[in-house]
Each structure stands twice: as structure tokens, then as C-alpha cells.
Design a protein around this motif. Structure first.
Motif, short mmCIF file in Angstrom:
data_model
loop_
_atom_site.label_atom_id
_atom_site.label_comp_id
_atom_site.label_asym_id
_atom_site.label_seq_id
_atom_site.Cartn_x
_atom_site.Cartn_y
_atom_site.Cartn_z
N CYS A 221 67.89 39.67 38.23
CA CYS A 221 66.67 39.68 37.41
C CYS A 221 66.35 38.27 36.92
O CYS A 221 65.20 37.82 36.98
CB CYS A 221 66.83 40.61 36.22
N ALA A 222 67.37 37.58 36.41
CA ALA A 222 67.15 36.23 35.90
C ALA A 222 66.72 35.28 37.00
O ALA A 222 65.84 34.43 36.80
CB ALA A 222 68.43 35.73 35.22
N GLU A 223 67.35 35.40 38.17
CA GLU A 223 67.01 34.51 39.28
C GLU A 223 65.58 34.74 39.76
O GLU A 223 64.84 33.81 40.06
CB GLU A 223 68.00 34.74 40.43
N THR A 224 65.16 36.00 39.81
CA THR A 224 63.81 36.32 40.25
C THR A 224 62.77 35.81 39.26
O THR A 224 61.76 35.21 39.64
CB THR A 224 63.66 37.84 40.44
N ASP A 225 63.02 36.03 37.99
CA ASP A 225 62.03 35.69 36.98
C ASP A 225 62.07 34.22 36.60
O ASP A 225 61.06 33.65 36.17
CB ASP A 225 62.26 36.55 35.73
#
Length: 917
Positions: free
Chosen positions: A622-626
Motif C-alpha cells: 500500500c505504501a509503495e503504491t501510494d
């Protein structure tokens, strides 16, 4: 030096062990990202405990802590803060209360205010202050926060509540909130306004527009006490955080009738009287504290050490944050369907069919449910459904059969997912359901290229109900994609049962129905079976579930059990913040997760399906995508996700002055390295297309030196929703990777020498902005503006230092439409048309590409603004000229640089509008 405190959670109680901490060895805390790291590491705290009597030897039977300490014993470190606060822990006994009184029985205009520290986007209704008991219909008024929205509540009769809400902006973790209700605005109605401020002292900023409607309203006089963190609002999720003070006013800006303020109370106080005369007491789960926590973690080992004499015995402890332990686990979370379906009410039987490739049957995770028998299937052959692990595919021939435990009630629903490659040429049986306790004994679903048919038979095989559906759209939707198919009953009235089949495209969620209504009872499902030949070879199937929940008996009404929804496609299209919130709720027993962002529902990046993976891997995905930051909480053993948008255009969290003793001790050394440079970025959507961004010109471009620096490429695959996202994300990552500014890997503060900064430092968190003014001449001119990504904190007996790992904050300053500074588009190309001395205040500027600059005659309100030329920042106070070159009137040396400028030197806005992701 503030008092430092070390506590261990021993036998479920936080125990102060500060006197056993060696003063000769400082407490050292590492948190966030280390220098040159791209993501946060597990937090770490090192300290040394005296152990001369074996108190901290877990296996010592003579230790008072024998059997109470060991692996992963919780530890926390704190310092005494500048003021006290009411600590509320999110449990029913964690509140402060004052009894009902006549002054609190406000029936007219009301003004509610609260100054609070909390994670504003925590899902659920979090009451802050109010007079409200739902269970006994004693509702009056309340102020609450719900998933990033601010609400004021009131009741006119005590039996039901009315609320008005507005979405909050991105707030600092400590902020004041306010709601006002004008019960009779003079125009036959009432008006609500909501506000926020940095403190209860204001000034107040409106949150959204006023809300006005008719008729006028009033507030019920209840017997409920007035409470901070009220625990009796039905459906509320009790607040976890800090309350500093609050006010209840009779009238908007009117008489203060309650003003709880705990800032000056002593730690451990259990009650007080406020300035309005209200007497306050605490619930058993609340406390008055002045502690500012610097670390929460777990002690995994207790290594006893001693000197050569054996007299000096000690334990050097290294405690770690929660991600150390959760990161060691390798077990992946099950697929979203497998995780969700067992939680459904009325579930009788369930077979995920996610068994390994050598399986001979499909097990059920439910007790007392026998495995499903399958023959002629290739297990783990199809992994294309977002919400499932690999599922079986049918060969020729193939059969399945499963027995369903008896239900106590009549009525049922059977549902599964499937992917049928092609419709059979002739009518072919897809699924057979056996029913007991009713005239109907068999329900069969057929499929062919001509029609989908639902058929109900009696015990002798007589067809007592059937429907054949030949709609071309329905046939096309039935095949060649992942679908969810449900067959269910409902009471149709007059002794008839409505039997419905519906198929729903997992991706588009469009649904088709067929139904028949034979004269029969609903019965109970006894078994499910299928026998497939060549016509159904290659069909994938899985997650077959049987429920004891009938439908509504209404034509074209979907089934009542909706547990498959969202989980079937792996929550495709869910935003990164929404996924983090959902995972936090699903795994609350394992990990506490909170979010810090603007709005967890919409702005963060939309994601692809959630595939099986470890919890920490899914959170980091999630963090990498956002593009935000996942790190560990300061106040409790938990994780925080700070979304990308909360990093844009931040206010300064810590403002330092190089010339003030202790604020910026040496070393202050820029790192002109290339560890973060990326000028050629390719982003690929997992299972989809790619996007690429390349910087073709400029000092950090892919051009060979001296025109550029050569290629610095990066390729990564992200969980994304659509193929439109990769190109935009690649552009943003290239923007971050080609920001031409110095990085300061270490900015140090000596708090023992600059105690006036303690308050600001205690409020600083990962991702916050740090600036340094009045820098020495050997550094680049102007304000040093950085973003803090991690730090090392040393708490010694006589010193307290914070060494921050930073990256430039400049690339996170993005455009804001119509903003006087951030809303200006830059020139496509401009340069000095003639040279200028170091004091010249009139410049001739030639436009080499794009439109001319605005002029004072046409846009006087747009002046002044700043431009930079040859490293010198100047203020443009006027521009004249209808063609190039134009004449600029400027104020020189705004950033301290004073020098002659030569013709041909490029010129641009100091703060141009930059598009955010």
C-alpha cells in the motif's frame, strides 16, 4: 533536562524501572528511515539495566519478575512533557465526567469545543465531548470525529440523534475542533457551522460551508452527565488519544458552562474543578499524564553480562518496534475470499478449493464439514481471480460432490465463483443442488449457447418450475470471465417459493437474474454436485459456500448474504488508505494500524487486487503504491501510515536558526550524492501495462556530461487499478528523483542546550518539515528546507540530542489552483536580454518560449512575486512591455546573493506551480 522514564509491562501492568537503568550508558532510540534508506526500519531502543540481584534474568526463580518477563516484553520510554493531558485508551471506562446540572441543560444555541491529539482518520465515530446516553434515550448534544469528518450531534426528543458533518482538512495531530448550532436562525430554520484551529484559543477556520435548513430545532434536556470521550453513543468507536481541554458554551460564543482544562494538573490526578465550577472525575480506564513517549517496543532478549569480578552484573537491552516481529513471519494471509467468507452469519458449509496441486479433495475450514470430493480436476491451476489463490480447473470428465450439514431452518443460498471458457453447444448441467423438507428435491442450473436454464424438480424428476433465459447480453456475461453465481430461495407467498439464480461479473459487478416460483416450501440444502464432460472442460471453480439465509422472495432482488462482495476481486480499485484501514480492522488482534491523511476514501492511489501475502508485505505494498510512509507509532505499539497527500505543502514542524546556540550544532554537512537520483523511471501495473518518464534535458537529465549526468534508471511493478496510473506515477517518481537540491543526511539538535525547542521536537513526527535559517556563507544561500524521514535520539543523564535523517522538502511543494504563490505557472523560457549590475533594479527580460509575462497594467493584483536568476532571488514589483523583451522592476538580493547578472542568464519563478500526483 526533563525527567526520563523507562517502563516495562510486567504482568499486564506498566512498571517504572527507571532506577535500574544505568546512567552511565545513555538511552538511544532509532526510528524511521536510516540514512540512504528508502523505507522505515523497525524502531530500536538500547539501554542497560543493572542486574546485580538477578531481577532481570527471566529464568531466575528468585527474581520478583520470574515468569513475568521474557521474550517480547513490552517496553516504553518517555520524558516529562511541558503540560499534562487526559489519556483515553479507547475502552468503555476511559472518560472524564461531570454530573448533569441545570447550566448544562442547553435547549437553545450551543457552542462545543475540544482540543485533542488523535489520529483524525481512524475509522468509526469518536465522540470528543457530549451529553449523550443512547441506551436510555438520554441524548442531548455531542461533538465527534468520524474517519476524517467533524460532526455535531443533537437530539430534539432524546430518542434519536441529528448530525451535521464536514470533511476535515489535513490537520496536525494536535488541533482544536468546534461545532456551533443556531437552533433558530430567524428565517424559520437552524444553522450549523464547524471549525478547526491550532488550539482552543483560535483563530478558527471554517470546515466546509454553513448548513442551513428548516424548520427550527431544539435540544432535548437529558439527565446524562457531560463527558469527555463519551462512551455511551451507540455505534461509536471510543477515542484513543489525548484530550487537553474543552468548552461547552450556552450560546454561540456565549457563556462558558463547562471548561475542563487538564494542562496544569499533576500527573495521576483523579479529579478537578474547572473554571465554570464543574466537578470532574475520571473513569477507571482514563488517566491524567504528562508523559511524552519517545519509544514503544518489545524486548526480545535479556542477555546477562558481568565484569571479571562478577560483582557488576548488567543486562544490555535492545528493544525493537513491532515491525521486527511481524516482519519475521513468513505465513501469508489467506486470499480475501478465504478470509472473509467464514465470518458470514448463517454459513453452513464452505469449500475454498484453494488446495495444493497434489490434493485429492477440497477441505473445509468449518468444523464438522466433510471435504468435497473432486475427480478429474487440476488443482491450483488458475490464479487469475484477484480474490482467490489458485483454483482447480476441470478436465474431461470431472465431478464434484459435497454433503451439507442440516440446517435448523428452511431457506438457503448457494454461491460460488467460476470461469467458463465457452458456452456448451447443447444444454449442459452446471450444478445440481439436492433439497430436503420440501416438494422440490432438486434444483439444476443448465447452460448452453442458446440459453441459461434454471429447473426445479420433484422427487420423481417431474419439473415443477423452470425458466429459460436467452438474452444475448446475459449469455455473453455468463462466459469468458470470472463470475459469481448464486442460487437461492425466498418466500413468494401463497405457498410458492421463488427460486432465483443470478450471475455477476466479478469486475464490472453487473448482474443478471433468472427465477421460477413453484408451489413448494423452501426446504434445506442437502448436497451439491456436478458431473462435467468435454463441454465444460477448462472451467475453473472455487469458493463454494452454502448459507441458511433465504432471499427476500422479490423478483430480481439480490441474495441477502453479500459476504462475497468486494472480496471476490480482491477489493480491486480500493484506495491505499482504505486498504490499510480494512487490513487494520481485520488484523486488529495482530497489529494496531492507524492512518494519517487527507481523506482515506478517495485521494490515495487506487490499487489492484489484494493477493495472498504476509500482513507486513501487504501494508508495505500500500505504501509503495501510494508513495507515503509506513512507520511505527510513538504513543503505542502500533503502525502509522502517512499518505502521500499529507506530505504536500506542509507547514514547518521545526524551525531552526543556525546562529542560535544548540539549535544546529555541527556537523551540518550537505550530501551532494546521487543515491536518490532517478532520471529514467518505468512503472508497471502488476498484470497490466507500463508507463515511462525520462528527463531529456537539464543538469540531472539522461544526457551524458556535461549536458546531463547520464542515465539513472529505475523499474518497478506496483499494485495499481488501471493502466492510466503507471505513466503518472513514473512522472512523479522522476520528479522526486531529479530534484536538484542538497540533501542533509544529518541535522542535529541539542535539546539540553536549546530547551526552548523541546515542545516543537516533542510534536515532530516522521515526514514533518524541518527548516534552518541564517545558514553560514559556505552553504547554498537561502532557507534549508528538509523533510525528516528518521532520527537517532540520545537521552543521557546530562544531554538530549536528536540527529535527524532528512531529504529535500522542495519536491513536495505542489501547485494549488488560484493560490497567490503556488498557483503560478512558470515561464516556458526566459533570459536576461542584457547584463545587469549587482544593484540594478531594472532588468530587460527576453521570452524565448511560450507566452509573455503578465504586466502590472493588466494584472496589478498579481504583484509582487519572486523569480530566481543565476542563483539570486529577486522580488518582481512591476513588469511593462507588450512584446519581448519586457522590463522588470525588481528588488535585489532577497536570498542574500548580490552579484552582477550577464545577458543570456535564464530566469524563472522561484516557486512555480508543480503538478502533484
Amino acid at each position: 533536562m526533563p525527567e526520563r522514564r523507562t517502563e516495562l509491562q510486567i504482568g499486564g501492568t506498566w512498571t517504572n524501572v527507571t532506577t535500574d537503568v544505568r546512567e552511565s550508558a545513555p538511552i538511544t532510540i532509532d526510528r524511521g528511515a536510516a540514512d540512504e534508506a528508502t523505507s522505515s526500519d523497525p524502531s530500536k531502543c538500547t539501554l542497560t539495566l543493572n542486574n546485580r540481584h538477578g531481577k532481570y534474568s527471566p529464568r531466575n526463580p528468585l527474581s520478583p519478575y520470574y515468569g513475568l518477563i521474557g521474550r517480547n516484553t513490552p517496553l516504553r520510554v518517555s520524558v516529562k512533557g511541558l503540560e499534562s493531558y487526559l489519556a483515553v485508551e479507547g475502552i468503555a471506562t476511559s472518560y472524564a465526567r461531570t454530573p448533569d446540572a441545570a447550566a448544562l441543560d442547553i435547549v437553545g444555541d450551543i457552542d462545543l469545543r475540544a482540543e485533542v491529539t488523535m489520529d483524525w482518520n481512524e475509522p468509526g465515530i469518536h465522540p470528543l465531548v457530549g451529553k449523550w446516553i443512547s441506551a436510555t434515550n438520554q441524548r442531548s448534544y455531542a461533538l465527534s470525529v468520524d474517519s476524517g469528518t467533524l460532526s455535531i450531534w443533537w437530539s430534539t426528543a432524546g430518542t434519536a440523534g441529528v448530525s451535521v458533518s464536514r470533511t476535515l482538512p489535513d490537520l496536525p495531530r494536535r488541533a482544536a475542533l468546534r461545532g456551533t448550532l443556531d437552533v433558530n436562525n430567524g428565517s424559520g430554520g437552524y444553522t450549523v457551522n464547524l471549525y478547526w484551529a491550532e488550539s482552543l484559543d483560535g483563530p478558527w477556520t471554517a470546515v466546509g460551508a454553513s448548513y442551513t435548513t428548516t424548520p427550527a430545532t431544539s435540544i432535548y434536556v437529558s439527565t446524562a452527565p457531560l463527558e469527555l470521550a463519551p462512551p455511551n453513543l451507540a455505534g461509536a468507536v471510543l477515542m484513543q488519544g489525548r484530550i487537553h481541554r474543552a468548552e461547552v458554551r450556552s450560546g454561540i460564543g456565549g457563556t462558558v458552562v463547562a471548561s475542563p482544562d487538564v494542562r496544569a494538573l499533576a500527573e495521576g490526578a483523579t479529579g478537578w474543578t474547572d473554571s465554570a465550577g464543574r466537578v470532574w472525575t475520571l473513569g477507571a480506564g482514563a488517566s491524567i499524564s504528562d508523559r511524552q513517549y519517545r519509544f514503544h517496543g518489545e524486548v526480545s532478549a535479556w542477555p546477562s553480562r558481568w565484569d571479571v569480578s562478577g560483582a557488576d552484573v548488567y543486562v544490555p537491552i535492545e528493544a525493537a518496534g513491532i515491525t521486527r516481529r511481524t516482519g519475521q513471519g513468513k505465513k501469508a494471509l489467506d486470499s480475501t475470499l478465504r478470509r472473509r467468507i467464514p465470518s458470514a452469519s448463517g454459513l453452513l458449509a464452505y469449500w475454498p478449493m484453494e488446495d495444493g496441486q497434489d490434493a485429492a479433495s477440497a477441505y473445509s475450514p468449518l468444523p464438522d464439514v466433510r471435504p468435497m470430493t473432486l475427480t478429474g480436476f487440476d488443482f491450483a491451476a488458475d490464479d487469475t481471480l484477484g480474490g482467490a489463490a489458485a483454483l482447480p480447473k476441470a478436465k474431461n470428465p470431472a465431478t464434484l460432490r459435497a454433503t451439507v450439514p442440516r440446517s435448523a431452518t428452511a431457506g438457503w443460498q448457494v454461491e460460488w465463483v467460476y470461469n467458463l471458457p465457452a458456452l456448451p453447444a447443447v444444454q449442459t448441467e452446471m450444478m445440481r443442488l439436492s433439497v430436503t423438507g420440501a416438494t422440490m428435491r432438486t434444483v439444476i442450473l443448465y447452460a448452453s449457447a442458446a440459453a441459461i436454464r434454471l429447473e426445479v424438480q420433484s422427487s420423481d424428476g417431474t419439473v415443477i418450475g423452470a425458466f429459460t433465459y436467452s438474452d444475448a447480453g446475459a449469455l455473453s456475461a455468463f462466459v469468458g470471465k470470472w463470475n459469481r453465481l448464486a442460487i437461492y430461495t425466498g418466500d413468494y407467498g401463497g405457498g410458492a417459493t421463488l427460486v432465483t439464480a443470478t450471475w455477476r461479473d466479478v469486475t464490472t459487478n453487473f448482474r443478471y437474474f433468472i427465477a421460477t416460483a413453484p408451489t413448494t416450501g423452501q426446504g434445506r440444502i442437502d448436497s451439491v454436485s456436478a458431473a462435467w464432460g468435454a463441454a465444460l472442460e477448462g472451467t475453473a471453480i472455487g469458493h463454494l459456500a452454502v448459507f441458511s439465509t433465504p432471499g427476500t422472495g422479490v423478483l430480481d432482488a439480490p441474495p441477502t448474504t453479500t459476504i462475497f462482495e468486494g472480496a471476490d476481486d480482491g477489493f480491486l480499485g480500493e484506495t491505499a488508505l482504505a486498504r490499510l484501514v480494512r487490513l487494520g480492522a481485520e488484523e486488529s488482534a495482530q497489529l494496531d494500524i492507524s492512518v494519517r491523511g487527507v481523506d482515506y476514501l478517495t485521494p490515495s492511489e487506487r490499487m489492484g487486487p489484494q493477493r495472498p501475502g504476509t500482513l507486513l508485505d501487504l501494508l508495505e505494498e500500500c505504501a509503495e503504491t501510494d508513495g507515503g510512509i509506513l512507520y511505527e507509532h510513538l504513543d503505542r505499539t502500533a503502525l502509522v501510515y502517512r499518505d502521500r497527500q499529507s506530505l504536500y505543502n506542509q507547514a514547518v514542524g521545526l524551525a531552526l536558526d543556525y546562529t542560535v546556540q544548540g539549535e544546529v550544532p555541527p556537523p551540518l554537512e550537505p550530501a551532494p550524492d546521487d543515491q536518490a537520483v532517478r532520471n529514467d523511471v518505468t512503472v508497471t501495473r502488476s498484470g497490466g501495462s507500463s508507463g515511462r518518464a525520462v528527463l531529456e534535458s537539464g543538469p540531472l537529465s539522461v544526457q551524458p556530461p556535461p549536458a546531463g549526468i547520464g542515465p539513472y534508471d529505475e523499474a518497478l511493478t506496483l499494485s495499481l487499478y488501471t493502466d492510466t496510473q503507471p505513466a503518472l506515477i513514473a512522472q512523479w517518481r522522476m520528479h522526486l528523483g531529479t530534484w536538484d537540491e542538497e540533501r542533509y543526511p544529518t541535522i542535529t539538535v541539542w535539546l539540553h542546550a536549546a530547551p526552548h525547542l523541546i515542545g516543537d521536537v516533542l510534536g515532530l513526527d516522521i515526514g514533518d518539515r524541518v527548516t534552518i535559517d541564517n545558514t553560514p556563507p559556505q552553504l547554498p544561500p537561502g532557507l534549508i528546507d528538509q523533510q525528516m524521514r528518521g532520527y537517532t535520539e540520545v537521552l543521557g543523564l546530562y544531554d538530549w540530542t536528536l540527529s535527524m535523517n532528512c531529504v529535500p522538502a522542495g519536491p513536495w511543494t505542489v501547485g494549488v489552483l488560484e493560490d497567490p504563490v503556488l498557483g503560478r505557472a512558470d515561464t516556458d523560457g526566459s533570459q536576461l536580454a542584457s547584463s545587469a549590475t549587482s544593484t540594478a533594479t531594472s532588468w530587460s527580460v527576453a521570452v524565448t518560449a511560450g507566452p509573455l509575462w503578465i504586466t502590472t497594467a493588466t494584472r496589478p493584483a498579481e504583484f509582487p512575486f519572486s523569480v530566481t536568476c543565476g542563483g539570486e532571488e529577486v522580488t518582481v514589483t512591476a513588469i511593462s512591455g507588450a512584446s519581448s523583451p519586457q522590463t522588470f522592476t525588481v528588488t535585489r538580493s532577497v536570498n542574500g546573493i548580490a552579484k552582477p547578472q550577464t545577458a543570456g542568464t535564464s530566469l524563472s519563478l522561484t516557486h512555480p506551480m508543480r503538478a502533484a500526483l
